[in-house]
Design a protein around this motif. Structure first.
Motif, mmCIF file in Angstrom:
data_model
loop_
_atom_site.group_PDB
_atom_site.id
_atom_site.type_symbol
_atom_site.label_atom_id
_atom_site.label_comp_id
_atom_site.label_asym_id
_atom_site.label_seq_id
_atom_site.Cartn_x
_atom_site.Cartn_y
_atom_site.Cartn_z
ATOM 1 N N TYR A 31 0.859 -1.195 0.000
ATOM 2 C CA TYR A 31 0.000 0.000 0.000
ATOM 3 C C TYR A 31 0.890 1.238 0.000
ATOM 4 C CZ TYR A 31 1.064 0.074 5.017
ATOM 5 O OH TYR A 31 1.712 0.094 6.229
ATOM 6 N N LEU A 32 0.305 2.391 -0.273
ATOM 7 C CA LEU A 32 1.037 3.654 -0.347
ATOM 8 C C LEU A 32 0.891 4.384 0.966
ATOM 9 C CD1 LEU A 32 2.669 5.636 -2.136
ATOM 10 C CD2 LEU A 32 0.475 6.698 -2.753
ATOM 11 N N ASP A 33 2.012 4.695 1.596
ATOM 12 C CA ASP A 33 1.998 5.448 2.847
ATOM 13 C C ASP A 33 1.744 6.918 2.515
ATOM 14 O OD1 ASP A 33 2.386 6.643 5.295
ATOM 15 O OD2 ASP A 33 4.163 5.461 5.797
ATOM 16 N N ILE A 34 0.613 7.464 3.010
ATOM 17 C CA ILE A 34 0.225 8.826 2.664
ATOM 18 C C ILE A 34 1.134 9.858 3.302
ATOM 19 C CG2 ILE A 34 -2.176 8.185 2.269
ATOM 20 C CD1 ILE A 34 -2.851 9.131 5.063
ATOM 21 N N GLN A 35 1.844 9.505 4.340
ATOM 22 C CA GLN A 35 2.734 10.464 5.005
ATOM 23 C C GLN A 35 4.070 10.586 4.288
ATOM 24 O OE1 GLN A 35 3.008 9.279 9.105
ATOM 25 N NE2 GLN A 35 0.904 9.912 9.590
ATOM 26 N N ASN A 37 4.638 9.021 1.233
ATOM 27 C CA ASN A 37 4.431 8.825 -0.197
ATOM 28 C C ASN A 37 5.319 7.703 -0.745
ATOM 29 O OD1 ASN A 37 2.964 9.443 -2.498
ATOM 30 N ND2 ASN A 37 4.535 10.874 -3.285
ATOM 31 N N THR A 39 5.795 3.356 -1.164
ATOM 32 C CA THR A 39 5.065 2.088 -1.195
ATOM 33 C C THR A 39 5.657 1.151 -0.146
ATOM 34 O OG1 THR A 39 4.574 2.342 -3.540
ATOM 35 C CG2 THR A 39 4.405 0.119 -2.592
ATOM 36 N N ARG A 61 -7.109 -6.142 -5.293
ATOM 37 C CA ARG A 61 -7.278 -5.116 -4.257
ATOM 38 C C ARG A 61 -8.294 -5.619 -3.230
ATOM 39 N NH1 ARG A 61 -8.212 0.938 -6.186
ATOM 40 N NH2 ARG A 61 -6.101 0.434 -6.922
ATOM 41 N N LEU A 152 -6.677 0.233 7.758
ATOM 42 C CA LEU A 152 -6.145 0.951 6.592
ATOM 43 C C LEU A 152 -7.203 1.076 5.504
ATOM 44 C CD1 LEU A 152 -2.591 -0.695 6.359
ATOM 45 C CD2 LEU A 152 -3.155 1.587 7.238
ATOM 46 N N ILE A 157 -7.231 3.813 2.163
ATOM 47 C CA ILE A 157 -5.942 3.488 1.549
ATOM 48 C C ILE A 157 -6.106 2.226 0.720
ATOM 49 C CG2 ILE A 157 -3.529 2.877 1.989
ATOM 50 C CD1 ILE A 157 -3.706 4.430 4.590
ATOM 51 N N ILE A 159 -5.236 -1.153 -0.805
ATOM 52 C CA ILE A 159 -4.294 -2.205 -0.407
ATOM 53 C C ILE A 159 -4.351 -3.333 -1.423
ATOM 54 C CG2 ILE A 159 -3.699 -3.922 1.355
ATOM 55 C CD1 ILE A 159 -4.784 -2.069 3.442
#
Length: 362
Positions: A31-35, A37, A39, A61, A152, A157, A159
């Motif tokens: 998944y992409l960590d929004i903080q 940016n 993966t 997904r 998550l 987010i 996944i």
């Protein structure tokens, strides 16, 4: 988000399960960590394929039910966009059977289904049974991992999950069981071999000692046989009479010219008959008289034992020999000055001597 690579199975699973082998599932979660940016990818062998699930891989997904997290109830259950690539249903255990959950997700186009366990079970899983829904990949994961993933997903987010076939497990194929059985087999085998070697060595030692003892006794028997009286029967001897006894070994009568051996007990036998017997038995076949003792032939061990027994006579002992033509016995008496009379006094009973003394007093 930590993932455990060890799957814990409760005792109830082993008692209720009819399958002895189950397959684990390898999971890759990204998944992409929004903080940051970046993966983030996680790997673990933390899933278990259902009993009726195809042992195949799947990817897509993760999607959760709209309202009921258990994925039970009528259609539609999941909210998805047609532009979403192949997806995997993520549902919670409970409220309905595993087959109902799987059939509901399959009816809406899911590529696979992931069931996470209920609260209070930590990351324990079970080999779930779904005989009415055998056509889709279905795995179970622990509650702890499931809650982290749902958190998550609820945050919006995306996944992605890749499911791959892991390793077989069970009492007969699990690595730990194989180690245990191998070690147990080695211990039992080593103990059996050691016991066999010990018993064999003990028997060999006993046989060797027995052979040595037999050899010594045969040597002593040969010495004793040389001391026995051997003569030839002549015509008119008592052995050739009508009332004469037969040889107890061959059960044949004596006749003139036969060579006979006279034992210490007075019994006579053919020399050729009795000598092999004496070499093995060393006793008279009729009265069991021991020729070694009768002739005073002793082996070295007995001589040493006897010499050690009588090598230390008691001090200050007066010996009186009572004889009636030849010595009968010896009576040791302690002197009046012996400091410990109770330790050194020995009483020997001679009934004939006491009766003779009473007659003299009378």
């Amino acid at each position: 988000m930590p993932y455990h690579s060890v799957i814990v199975f409760p005792l109830s699973y082993w008692l209720a399960s009819s399958a002895f082998v189950f397959w684990s599932a390898l999971l890759e979660i990204s998944y992409l960590d929004i903080q940051t940016n970046l993966t983030i990818k996680r790997y673990c062998e933390c899933g278990v394929y259902g009993r009726n699930s195809p042992l195949e891989g799947a990817s897509g997904r993760l999607m959760m039910p709209i309202q009921d997290p258990t994925g039970c109830g009528g259609l539609p259950i999941y909210s998805r966009n047609n532009s979403i690539p192949p997806w995997i249903a993520l549902v919670k255990r409970g409220n309905c059977t595993f087959s109902e959950k799987i059939n509901g997700a399959q009816a809406e186009g899911a590529a696979a289904i992931v069931v996470y366990n209920v609260e209070g079970t930590r990351n324990e899983t079970m080999h779930m049974s779904h005989p009415d829904a055998p056509g889709m990949v279905a795995i179970m994961i622990g509650n702890g991992i499931g809650l982290e993933i749902t958190k998550l997903v609820n945050m919006g987010i995306p996944i992605e999950m890749v499911i791959d076939l892991g390793n077989p497990h069970g009492p007969w194929v699990d690595t730990y069981w194989l180690y245990f059985l191998s070690v147990a087999f080695f211990i039992v085998t080593a103990a059996s071999i050691g016991y066999f070697v010990f018993i064999s060595a003990h028997r060999l030692v006993n046989l060797r000692m027995q052979r040595r003892s037999d050899d010594r006794l045969k040597k002593d028997a040969k010495k004793a046989i040389k001391q026995l009286v051997v003569r030839t029967v002549k015509r008119g001897d008592p052995e050739t009479g009508l009332d004469a006894q037969t040889c107890a070994v061959c059960i044949e009568s004596y006749k003139a010219g036969d060579v006979i051996t006279v034992l210490t007990c007075g019994h006579i036998f053919h020399k050729a008959c009795i000598e092999p017997w004496l070499l093995e038995k060393r006793t008279c076949p009729m009265c069991k008289c021991d020729i070694l003792k009768a002739l005073g032939v002793e082996n070295e061990d007995e001589k040493n034992e006897v010499s050690n027994t009588y090598s230390y006579p008691p001090p200050d002992v007066t010996v009186i020999t009572v004889s009636g033509g030849e010595p009968l016995y010896e009576v040791p008496l302690t002197g009046p000055q012996t400091p410990e009379p109770q330790e050194h006094q020995h009483r020997y009973v001679n009934d004939a001597f006491e009766e003779d003394a009473q007659d003299r007093r009378g």
